[in-house]
Design a protein around this motif. Structure first.
Motif, PDB file in Angstrom:
ATOM      1  N   ALA A  13     143.115  96.114  86.414  1.00 24.15           N
ATOM      2  CA  ALA A  13     144.384  96.800  86.707  1.00 24.15           C
ATOM      3  C   ALA A  13     144.299  97.341  88.132  1.00 24.15           C
ATOM      4  O   ALA A  13     144.570  98.515  88.398  1.00 24.15           O
ATOM      5  N   GLY A  14     143.885  96.461  89.047  1.00 28.00           N
ATOM      6  CA  GLY A  14     143.583  96.887  90.417  1.00 28.00           C
ATOM      7  C   GLY A  14     144.749  96.832  91.386  1.00 28.00           C
ATOM      8  O   GLY A  14     144.536  96.861  92.599  1.00 28.00           O
ATOM      9  N   GLY A  15     145.979  96.750  90.890  1.00 28.49           N
ATOM     10  CA  GLY A  15     147.142  96.769  91.791  1.00 28.49           C
ATOM     11  C   GLY A  15     147.843  95.418  91.861  1.00 28.49           C
ATOM     12  O   GLY A  15     147.480  94.482  91.148  1.00 28.49           O
TER      13      GLY A  15
ATOM     14  N   GLU B 145     137.158 103.254  89.295  1.00 31.39           N
ATOM     15  CA  GLU B 145     138.152 103.441  90.356  1.00 31.39           C
ATOM     16  C   GLU B 145     137.459 103.469  91.724  1.00 31.39           C
ATOM     17  O   GLU B 145     136.464 104.167  91.910  1.00 31.39           O
ATOM     18  N   ALA B 146     138.017 102.700  92.665  1.00 32.52           N
ATOM     19  CA  ALA B 146     137.384 102.570  93.983  1.00 32.52           C
ATOM     20  C   ALA B 146     137.483 103.852  94.814  1.00 32.52           C
ATOM     21  O   ALA B 146     136.571 104.186  95.565  1.00 32.52           O
TER      22      ALA B 146
ATOM     23  N   MET C  83     155.409 109.592  85.385  1.00 28.69           N
ATOM     24  CA  MET C  83     154.730 110.127  84.195  1.00 28.69           C
ATOM     25  C   MET C  83     153.641 109.174  83.760  1.00 28.69           C
ATOM     26  O   MET C  83     153.697 107.988  84.069  1.00 28.69           O
TER      27      MET C  83
ATOM     28  N   ILE D 257     138.011  89.147  95.133  1.00 31.97           N
ATOM     29  CA  ILE D 257     136.695  89.552  94.594  1.00 31.97           C
ATOM     30  C   ILE D 257     136.181  88.447  93.664  1.00 31.97           C
ATOM     31  O   ILE D 257     136.885  88.038  92.731  1.00 31.97           O
TER      32      ILE D 257
ATOM     33  N   GLU E  36     146.596 104.458  81.536  1.00 33.39           N
ATOM     34  CA  GLU E  36     147.303 104.388  80.248  1.00 33.39           C
ATOM     35  C   GLU E  36     146.592 103.452  79.269  1.00 33.39           C
ATOM     36  O   GLU E  36     146.562 103.708  78.068  1.00 33.39           O
TER      37      GLU E  36
ATOM     38  N   MET F 169     148.468 108.336  93.213  1.00 30.74           N
ATOM     39  CA  MET F 169     149.853 108.519  93.654  1.00 30.74           C
ATOM     40  C   MET F 169     150.435 109.861  93.194  1.00 30.74           C
ATOM     41  O   MET F 169     151.476 110.288  93.664  1.00 30.74           O
TER      42      MET F 169
ATOM     43  N   GLY G  92     140.451  99.900  87.885  1.00 31.13           N
ATOM     44  CA  GLY G  92     141.667 100.379  88.543  1.00 31.13           C
ATOM     45  C   GLY G  92     142.178 101.643  87.880  1.00 31.13           C
ATOM     46  O   GLY G  92     142.630 101.614  86.733  1.00 31.13           O
TER      47      GLY G  92
ATOM     48  N   PRO H 129     156.619 100.289  94.323  1.00 31.12           N
ATOM     49  CA  PRO H 129     156.818  99.159  93.408  1.00 31.12           C
ATOM     50  C   PRO H 129     156.874  99.618  91.951  1.00 31.12           C
ATOM     51  O   PRO H 129     155.932  99.433  91.188  1.00 31.12           O
TER      52      PRO H 129
ATOM     53  N   ALA I 242     133.699 100.845  93.669  1.00 30.19           N
ATOM     54  CA  ALA I 242     134.527  99.645  93.848  1.00 30.19           C
ATOM     55  C   ALA I 242     133.829  98.428  93.254  1.00 30.19           C
ATOM     56  O   ALA I 242     132.650  98.192  93.527  1.00 30.19           O
ATOM     57  N   VAL I 243     134.556  97.688  92.446  1.00 29.87           N
ATOM     58  CA  VAL I 243     133.993  96.461  91.886  1.00 29.87           C
ATOM     59  C   VAL I 243     133.941  95.420  93.000  1.00 29.87           C
ATOM     60  O   VAL I 243     134.937  95.187  93.690  1.00 29.87           O
TER      61      VAL I 243
ATOM     62  N   GLY J 128     144.782 103.403  88.612  1.00 27.37           N
ATOM     63  CA  GLY J 128     146.217 103.671  88.778  1.00 27.37           C
ATOM     64  C   GLY J 128     146.809 103.949  87.401  1.00 27.37           C
ATOM     65  O   GLY J 128     146.083 103.973  86.401  1.00 27.37           O
ATOM     66  N   PRO J 129     148.135 104.139  87.318  1.00 28.56           N
ATOM     67  CA  PRO J 129     148.733 104.440  86.007  1.00 28.56           C
ATOM     68  C   PRO J 129     148.480 103.366  84.950  1.00 28.56           C
ATOM     69  O   PRO J 129     148.297 103.690  83.776  1.00 28.56           O
ATOM     70  N   THR J 130     148.426 102.084  85.354  1.00 26.13           N
ATOM     71  CA  THR J 130     148.200 101.027  84.360  1.00 26.13           C
ATOM     72  C   THR J 130     146.819 101.180  83.717  1.00 26.13           C
ATOM     73  O   THR J 130     146.691 101.183  82.486  1.00 26.13           O
TER      74      THR J 130
HETATM   75  P1  NAD Z   1     147.967 100.777  91.443  1.00 25.66           P
HETATM   76  O1  NAD Z   1     148.033 100.054  92.727  1.00 25.66           O
HETATM   77  O2  NAD Z   1     148.804 101.967  91.245  1.00 25.66           O
HETATM   78  O3  NAD Z   1     146.463 101.192  91.139  1.00 25.66           O
HETATM   79  C1  NAD Z   1     145.402 100.279  91.287  1.00 25.66           C
HETATM   80  C2  NAD Z   1     144.103 101.066  91.383  1.00 25.66           C
HETATM   81  O4  NAD Z   1     143.034 100.154  91.374  1.00 25.66           O
HETATM   82  C3  NAD Z   1     144.012 101.874  92.671  1.00 25.66           C
HETATM   83  O5  NAD Z   1     143.728 103.203  92.359  1.00 25.66           O
HETATM   84  C4  NAD Z   1     142.877 101.197  93.441  1.00 25.66           C
HETATM   85  O6  NAD Z   1     142.125 102.109  94.197  1.00 25.66           O
HETATM   86  C5  NAD Z   1     142.065 100.594  92.301  1.00 25.66           C
HETATM   87  N1  NAD Z   1     141.263  99.440  92.733  1.00 25.66           N
HETATM   88  C6  NAD Z   1     141.661  98.406  93.505  1.00 25.66           C
HETATM   89  N2  NAD Z   1     140.627  97.555  93.702  1.00 25.66           N
HETATM   90  C7  NAD Z   1     139.558  98.075  93.048  1.00 25.66           C
HETATM   91  C8  NAD Z   1     138.197  97.659  92.893  1.00 25.66           C
HETATM   92  N3  NAD Z   1     137.727  96.551  93.465  1.00 25.66           N
HETATM   93  N4  NAD Z   1     137.379  98.437  92.150  1.00 25.66           N
HETATM   94  C9  NAD Z   1     137.830  99.566  91.559  1.00 25.66           C
HETATM   95  N5  NAD Z   1     139.105 100.001  91.679  1.00 25.66           N
HETATM   96  C10 NAD Z   1     139.964  99.274  92.410  1.00 25.66           C
HETATM   97  O7  NAD Z   1     148.266  99.655  90.303  1.00 25.66           O
HETATM   98  P2  NAD Z   1     148.860  99.811  88.847  1.00 25.66           P
HETATM   99  O8  NAD Z   1     148.265 100.961  88.138  1.00 25.66           O
HETATM  100  O9  NAD Z   1     148.754  98.480  88.221  1.00 25.66           O
HETATM  101  O10 NAD Z   1     150.391 100.118  89.122  1.00 25.66           O
HETATM  102  C11 NAD Z   1     151.218  99.168  89.802  1.00 25.66           C
HETATM  103  C12 NAD Z   1     152.584  99.786  90.054  1.00 25.66           C
HETATM  104  O11 NAD Z   1     153.227 100.027  88.793  1.00 25.66           O
HETATM  105  C13 NAD Z   1     152.487 101.121  90.762  1.00 25.66           C
HETATM  106  O12 NAD Z   1     153.552 101.250  91.647  1.00 25.66           O
HETATM  107  C14 NAD Z   1     152.652 102.122  89.654  1.00 25.66           C
HETATM  108  O13 NAD Z   1     153.288 103.291  90.097  1.00 25.66           O
HETATM  109  C15 NAD Z   1     153.539 101.395  88.660  1.00 25.66           C
HETATM  110  N6  NAD Z   1     153.213 101.876  87.301  1.00 25.66           N
HETATM  111  C16 NAD Z   1     153.736 103.072  86.916  1.00 25.66           C
HETATM  112  C17 NAD Z   1     153.415 103.580  85.669  1.00 25.66           C
HETATM  113  C18 NAD Z   1     153.965 104.912  85.253  1.00 25.66           C
HETATM  114  O14 NAD Z   1     154.762 105.480  85.966  1.00 25.66           O
HETATM  115  N7  NAD Z   1     153.575 105.436  84.107  1.00 25.66           N
HETATM  116  C19 NAD Z   1     152.570 102.871  84.812  1.00 25.66           C
HETATM  117  C20 NAD Z   1     152.027 101.672  85.257  1.00 25.66           C
HETATM  118  C21 NAD Z   1     152.369 101.185  86.510  1.00 25.66           C
END
Ligand code: NAD
Ligand code: FAD
Length: 546
Positions: free
Chosen positions: A330-332, A261-262, A442, A171, A231, A269, A224, A402, A294-295, A226-228
């Protein structure tokens, strides 16, 4: 029995029970029997030549593998650009000062010394020669025996545990303008960035500057869900409610936190109930959560989002521009360049149909990297007849998620397997395949609220909402208490435990630290050269904006 005797007996009983619980939860009973047996036999058989094991990385997978190897039989060397282990689950807290960044890192040399060696090389693996069995690495520019500064380190067995890097999906603008949320320095950069922005906005307000400019500066966007991302949003909400409220009350009307969030929901998850609970909790605390957004583009001070409204009929697509003062990505995650290079070196099934390396290294049921040619080892008889290149953690495609939980178990398994089989290819072939125990997941949601989705018998006793055949779901303060106590108990060293508990106490009693060691308009604001690309760019970006 005197009171003193009772006290001693109780203390011993409690200590032994705690130890037994810890050994059981870490699945370490087999290690005890191994150490007992080898302690007796080591005197009877003269030690054969040590097997040379090279481990790439100092993360969850690498460290847990190291801890299981038998230092009396193995000559282990670790190569990593990072000289410390870092406790990722508490990273978001460092971005607002709930926890200090130094409280969640510990030198890899501590672990090596405990293991009985000091063989750590701070460097970066650049390639592998699978035929001649050596790793190519560099420790910095201009060093090394060869002209280009690349060193070689031979191995009998190689453990690749290099983790992953943030995925930007190509992107435009993300690499240049966003701060990532992956490494320790990223937490530090976010903290300095928000403190710098608050002071700057305060200055602008006092000089009667245009309110729109202040509003944009105080708009913090996290991409993003996701959990990151969740939090970090939660931590920012806490920081605003507790600390900005106290020190910058006049800025509160301008400050906004947006989570983008996209997909249709955050925490995708998790169970759908958790996703909607998380969204309403974050919203109640003041953050805006934009789903189906989605960004698609990022500039120095704005992002463009593609919004999809899913009504009846064809989905409607709209584009919207959001101005920001700070943007965190924090998009993965995706494969690091070294993982892609290794995949290309191996070729075959490590490369996808479109000719590109896949998201990680494809591994077998025991983490052997698929497609690596066998070549006999000159020093370890038998080695080479079977697999001797392994990949674990986020850089491996094993079917596991992961997560730190998975990486830790994989490292434990691989280290234990190599130890128990003494690297014998026949015994390795017969060794049971890896199975992961998923304890659930969690996340912290701010304001002492959390969510937990737990699996397994152990949790069935908790008073929680549960339907047959469903995972156990805990929400609210109970989940927060569980989150804190579990993550606290999993911190590896007592030093870090002491620091983290002190940080939490300090933040709740005295508030978070709102001072930044960087002086504005000073050349010293330039980031240290050790910072990685994203952090450096973020700091440069801060300077540019000034
Ligand atoms: P993730 O892949 O879990 O989430 C990324 C999010 O970003 C997704 O929901 C996706 O749809 C979104 N996204 C992607 N591109 C986008 C865009 N262009 N515009 C808007 N949204 C977009 O990534 P993460 O949160 O960094 O986590 C990575 C790994 O680390 C995962 O396996 C997660 O389970 C793990 N983790 C776990 C915890 C926990 O258990 N508390 C905390 C942090 C990370
Ligand atoms: P890492 O821990 O990333 O370690 C990789 C290592 O390889 C590092 O030492 C790195 O320096 C080194 N390396 C990189 N390149 C090279 C090279 N070329 N040569 C040699 N070494 C190299 N998971 C959970 O289960 N629960 C959580 O609560 C949780 N929270 C998280 C919060 C955040 C903010 C993040 C980012 C992740 C979180 N995770 C969590 C996911 C978890 O951190 C990862 O899954 C885990 O770190 C993977 O471990 P790893 O050993 O594979 O990689």
């Amino acid at each position: 029995m005197t009171i003193f005797k009772k006290l001693v007996v109780t203390t011993v009983a409690v200590t032994l029970t705690t130890k037994a619980i810890l050994i059981t939860s870490n699945d370490e009973w087999s290690d005890l029997s191994y150490h007992l047996t080898t302690a007796l036999s080591i005197f009877q058989h003269p030690q054969q030549q040590k097997t040379r094991v090279v481990i790439l990385g100092t993360g969850w997978a690498a460290l847990s593998c190291l801890q299981k190897l038998d230092s009396r039989k193995v000559d282990v060397k670790i190569i990593s650009p990072r000289s410390y282990f870092f406790y990722t689950p508490l990273l978001a807290g460092t971005a607002t000062g709930t926890v200090c960044s130094t409280s969640i890192i510990e030198p890899i040399r501590w672990h090596l010394l405990r293991y009985g060696t000091n063989n750590f090389i701070q460097g970066e693996c650049l390639g592998i020669n699978f035929q001649k069995k050596f790793v190519q690495y560099s420790c910095g520019e201009g060093e090394g025996d060869e002209e280009n500064g690349i060193h070689e380190l031979p191995y009998d067995h190689l453990v690749i545990a290099v983790g992953a890097k943030p995925a930007t999906f190509g992107i435009p603008g993300v690499e240049e303008h966003a701060i990532f949320m992956k490494e320790v320095e990223n937490g530090i950069m976010v903290q300095h960035k928000i403190l710098e922005i608050l002071e700057r906005a305060n200055g602008l307000l006092m000089t009667g500057e245009n309110e729109e400019k202040i509003k944009n500066l105080l708009h913090w966007v996290i991409i993003g869900g996701g959990p990151t991302g969740v939090e970090l949003t939660a931590e920012l909400n806490d920081f605003i409610r507790n600390d900005v409220h106290k020190y910058f009350p006049h800025l509160l009307p301008f400050i906004r936190v947006t989570l983008v969030e996209a997909t249709g929901k955050i925490l995708g998850m998790f169970d759908p109930k958790i996703s909607s609970y998380a969204q309403s909790t974050l919203t109640k605390q003041g953050a805006s959560v934009l789903c189906n957004s989605a960004v698609v583009k990022m500039t120095e001070d704005s992002i463009e989002i593609k919004k999809q409204s899913l009504g009846q009929g064809a989905p409607e697509v709209q584009f919207e521009k959001l101005n920001y003062g700070m943007v965190v990505w924090a998009g993965g995650i995706t494969a690091r360049p070294i993982t892609q290079k290794i995949a290309r070196l191996i070729g075959g099934e490590q490369i996808s149909m479109d000719g590109r390396p896949i998201r990680g290294l494809l591994v077998g049921d025991k983490f052997q990297v698929k497609g690596v040619p066998s070549s006999p080892s000159p020093t370890a008889p038998g080695v080479g007849a079977g697999p001797c290149v392994w990949a674990i953690g986020d850089c491996a495609l094993s079917g596991c998620p992961p997560t730190a939980q998975a990486a830790f178990q994989q490292g434990n398994y691989l280290g234990r397997m190599l130890r128990d089989t003494n690297f014998d290819p026949h015994m390795i072939a017969e060794y049971p395949s890896f199975t992961m125990t998923n304890y659930g997941a969690m996340a912290y949601l701010g304001a002492s609220q959390g969510v937990a989705e737990l699996k397994g018998m152990l949790w069935d006793r908790y008073p929680v909402t549960k339907e047959p055949n469903e995972n156990t779901i805990v929400e609210g303060t109970g989940a927060f208490a569980l989150w804190r106590s579990l993550y606290f108990s999993r911190l590896l060293s007592n030093r870090n435990k002491a620091q983290v508990i002190f940080d939490w106490f300090k933040a709740s009693v005295f508030g978070r630290d709102i001072s930044s060691p960087f002086v504005r308009s000073s050349p010293q604001l330039s980031p240290p050269s050790s910072l990685d690309g994203s952090a450096k760019k973020a700091a440069d970006h801060t300077l540019k904006k000034d």
